[in-house]
Design an enzyme around this catalytic site. Structure first.
Site, PDB file in Angstrom:
ATOM      1  N   GLY A  58       0.820  -1.203   0.000  1.00  0.00           N
ATOM      2  CA  GLY A  58       0.000   0.000   0.000  1.00  0.00           C
ATOM      3  C   GLY A  58       0.854   1.253   0.000  1.00  0.00           C
ATOM      4  N   LYS A 111       5.429  -8.213   2.387  1.00  0.00           N
ATOM      5  CA  LYS A 111       5.142  -8.077   3.814  1.00  0.00           C
ATOM      6  C   LYS A 111       3.959  -8.980   4.158  1.00  0.00           C
ATOM      7  CE  LYS A 111       4.633  -3.518   3.936  1.00  0.00           C
ATOM      8  NZ  LYS A 111       4.650  -3.216   2.485  1.00  0.00           N
ATOM      9  N   HIS A 223      -0.464   0.426   9.455  1.00  0.00           N
ATOM     10  CA  HIS A 223      -1.660   0.728   8.669  1.00  0.00           C
ATOM     11  C   HIS A 223      -2.704   1.415   9.526  1.00  0.00           C
ATOM     12  CE1 HIS A 223       0.280  -2.617   6.515  1.00  0.00           C
ATOM     13  NE2 HIS A 223      -0.011  -1.857   5.481  1.00  0.00           N
ATOM     14  N   CYS A 397      38.494  46.663   8.383  1.00  0.00           N
ATOM     15  CA  CYS A 397      38.587  47.334   9.683  1.00  0.00           C
ATOM     16  C   CYS A 397      38.418  46.340  10.833  1.00  0.00           C
ATOM     17  CB  CYS A 397      37.531  48.439   9.763  1.00  0.00           C
ATOM     18  SG  CYS A 397      37.579  49.340  11.308  1.00  0.00           S
ATOM     19  N   SER A 440      45.494  52.698  11.172  1.00  0.00           N
ATOM     20  CA  SER A 440      44.851  52.640  12.493  1.00  0.00           C
ATOM     21  C   SER A 440      45.851  52.187  13.556  1.00  0.00           C
ATOM     22  CB  SER A 440      43.609  51.742  12.479  1.00  0.00           C
ATOM     23  OG  SER A 440      43.773  50.658  11.614  1.00  0.00           O
ATOM     24  N   PRO A 552      33.314  52.942  10.643  1.00  0.00           N
ATOM     25  CA  PRO A 552      33.735  51.795  11.448  1.00  0.00           C
ATOM     26  C   PRO A 552      34.737  52.153  12.546  1.00  0.00           C
ATOM     27  CG  PRO A 552      34.592  51.641   9.198  1.00  0.00           C
ATOM     28  CD  PRO A 552      33.614  52.767   9.209  1.00  0.00           C
ATOM     29  N   GLY A 553      35.645  53.098  12.256  1.00  0.00           N
ATOM     30  CA  GLY A 553      36.621  53.484  13.277  1.00  0.00           C
ATOM     31  C   GLY A 553      35.940  54.090  14.496  1.00  0.00           C
TER      32      GLY A 553
END
Length: 572
Positions: A58, A111, A223, A397, A440, A552-553
């Site tokens: 099935g 089965k 089932h 950075c 930096s 960013p700095g």
């Protein structure tokens, strides 16, 4: 109208055919037999001279059985309606297709359900009448019933093991009768038991049985039929122990004889709706439980292998193995639903890798705590600073700040922090200059060097620190050629430095207030760089209207200042 369990389908009538179509469309190794619910290997010519394997049953048990079609497993699979046995005419069509492709014989793997036995049996008889060598292996490995009825034990997920072993033998050119006798032998050592926390419902129907919340059903089939006993849901460990006890209980006629020293393959089969997390918990419980009985777990497969629609349950299948069975189990297959398993033994494997040992020295002094916090902050912000820098610079950075942070962390591992803040700032200036690099690095080094002279042994009060920050900031301005408003780190640093000058007059109790205010000034200054045009530094080469993110700095400076003040505040 009755309320049915909702299903994501188009219609009850076409769901099976559409599901078969979906599986076949998605799998290059599969094809459909025209006019039948039969899936076949798309490379049938490779069957010449070998035994063809046909299984089925099935629908509603997906990926069984179509997912097990491929080299080294099934040659074809026949599907019935949901939980309904396939018609004999389609089974016969499949057998004849394999025969015409040059298969030396056809093995039916069935089965143990009355409908399947009748329909596959009828097709087998009809095929024999047409001169096809056909044989049948019936899988009946359910361990639920102490005293099985005349119908016998049900065929469950153990069927998938038979697909695999028989398929490996067929691939090696083994003869039909040899495959049958070997599989009958193997079947004596296979057992399966299921447990569920919910029923399932066939499309268009009500749930197959009622299971109140908090109850579980032991020994149910695939089932939607109920099981042998109902109990309260227990912990995963307890449920697994109950299942394995029941499967191996010698008082039951359908038990699997299992003793210490036996080797097994374990299949933890999701009946459809358990989460992968629960499945992994159950898998661990099953391995542990078996090992505690002295059973050697050779392999484990965990996942949905033979389901019962959307049932929230699991079945355990055990197969006793010897080196030859394991060899067949491990052999390659192209079937899409067979898992990609390791051939390493499960039991006896060391699955723990040692974590790296961190060398830590007790450092409870204020300076090292502050430095560690600055470093961890910069490492956390690495990606954020990089992406801010991508908008207006070369995108590194965060990396340069992280490099400096790692250099300081390494230095902290092997050195005692000097008690004199001036000395510490000088050391940091040297480290940053050497390890951070770039402009930096030079700017921070300038700041630290200029500040160092203001916080010597005797002078470490608030006023001295204010003077130090002020001197550092002035040095940056002088040598860097930038001013506040030029969209640089100075836009965060200058407002904070000005605020810190209030430390010269603040009473000791008011110092933290000034520090917190300086942090907010720096943060506000960094945020305000969104609206500034870069007039210094690399960002000054970028078209102004393109940059709407903060500098960013400036963000880095504000974050470091916050790290310092938060750490100091914790130590008050």
């Amino acid at each position: 109208a009755e309320i049915h369990h909702s299903k994501l389908i188009n219609s009850v009538d076409c769901c099976v055919d559409e599901a078969l179509c979906g599986l076949v469309r998605a799998s290059g190794g599969l094809a459909l037999l025209k006019g039948h619910r039969v899936m076949l290997r798309s490379d049938l010519d490779s069957l010449k001279g070998k035994v063809g394997l046909l299984s089925g049953g099935g629908s509603g048990h997906e990926p069984a059985h179509g997912g097990y079609i491929g080299a080294g497993m099934l040659s074809a699979a026949v599907a019935g309606g949901v939980f309904a046995s396939p018609p004999p005419a389609s089974i016969l069509a499949a057998i004849l297709t394999l025969h015409q492709a040059g298969a030396s014989g056809v093995l039916l793997i069935v089965k143990n359900y009355t409908g399947d036995r009748l329909n596959f049996g009828l097709a087998a008889e009809q095929a024999r009448n047409q001169g096809v060598a056909v044989d049948m292996v019936i899988v009946a490995e359910d361990c639920a019933f102490d005293q099985p009825s005349k119908a016998g034990r049900r065929g469950l997920c153990g069927t998938v093991f038979i697909h695999k072993l028989a398929g490996a033998l067929a691939e090696e050119g083994c003869l039909l009768d040899q495959i049958v006798s070997k599989m009958k032998e193997v079947l004596k050592g296979i057992g399966t038991l299921g447990v569920s926390l919910s029923p399932c419902s066939v499309p268009g129907c009500r749930p197959s049985f009622d299971l109140p919340p908090g109850a579980m059903e032991l020994g149910l089939g695939i089932h939607g039929e109920p099981g042998i006993k109902r109990s309260k849901v227990a912990s995963a460990d307890e449920v697994v122990k109950t299942m394995i006890d029941h499967m191996t209980n010698p008082d039951s006629q359908s038990h699997l004889p299992l003793k210490s020293g036996d080797s097994v393959v374990l299949c933890v089969n999701n009946l459809g709706a358990l989460s992968c997390l629960e499945m992994a918990v159950v898998t661990r419980a099953a391995i542990t439980c078996l090992e505690s009985r002295g059973v050697v777990v050779a392999r484990v497969m965990s996942g949905p292998f033979m389901t019962s629609l959307e049932m929230a349950g699991v079945s355990l299948t055990l197969m006793k193995v010897n080196p030859e069975t394991l060899r067949l189990f491990d052999s390659k297959t192209s079937a899409p639903a067979w898992p990609n398993l390791s051939t390493a033994a499960v039991s006896g494997r060391n699955c723990i890798t040692e974590a790296p040992v961190m060398i830590t020295r007790p450092q409870d002094d204020k300076h090292s705590k502050v430095l560690n916090k600055i470093c961890s902050t910069l490492l956390e912000k690495q990606e954020e600073l990089n992406s801010l820098d991508r908008a207006s610079g070369d995108g590194d950075c965060g990396n340069t700040h992280a490099q400096a942070a790692r250099a300081v962390e390494e230095w902290l591992q092997d050195h005692v922090v000097p008690g004199c803040p001036g000395q510490l700032l000088s050391v940091l200036a040297g480290l940053v200059e050497e390890k951070m690099g770039g402009s930096s690095g030079a700017l921070y080094s300038l700041f630290l060097t200029a500040a160092a002279g203001h916080v010597t042994e005797g002078k470490t009060n608030g006023a001295a620190w204010a003077a130090a920050v002020h001197a550092g900031t002035q040095a940056m301005r002088r040598y860097g050629g930038a001013d506040p408003g030029d969209r640089t780190m100075l836009d965060a640093l200058c407002p904070a430095a000005d605020e810190l000058m209030r430390l010269t007059t603040a009473p000791p109790a008011g110092q933290m207030v000034v520090l917190h205010a300086a942090v907010e000034k720096a943060a506000a200054g960094a945020e305000a760089t969104r609206d500034l045009t870069a007039r210094a530094g690399r960002a000054s080469y970028i078209a102004a209207e393109r940059v709407t993110l903060p500098d960013p700095g400036a963000v880095a400076v504000a974050a470091m200042l916050r790290a310092v003040v938060e750490t100091l505040a914790e130590q008050k």
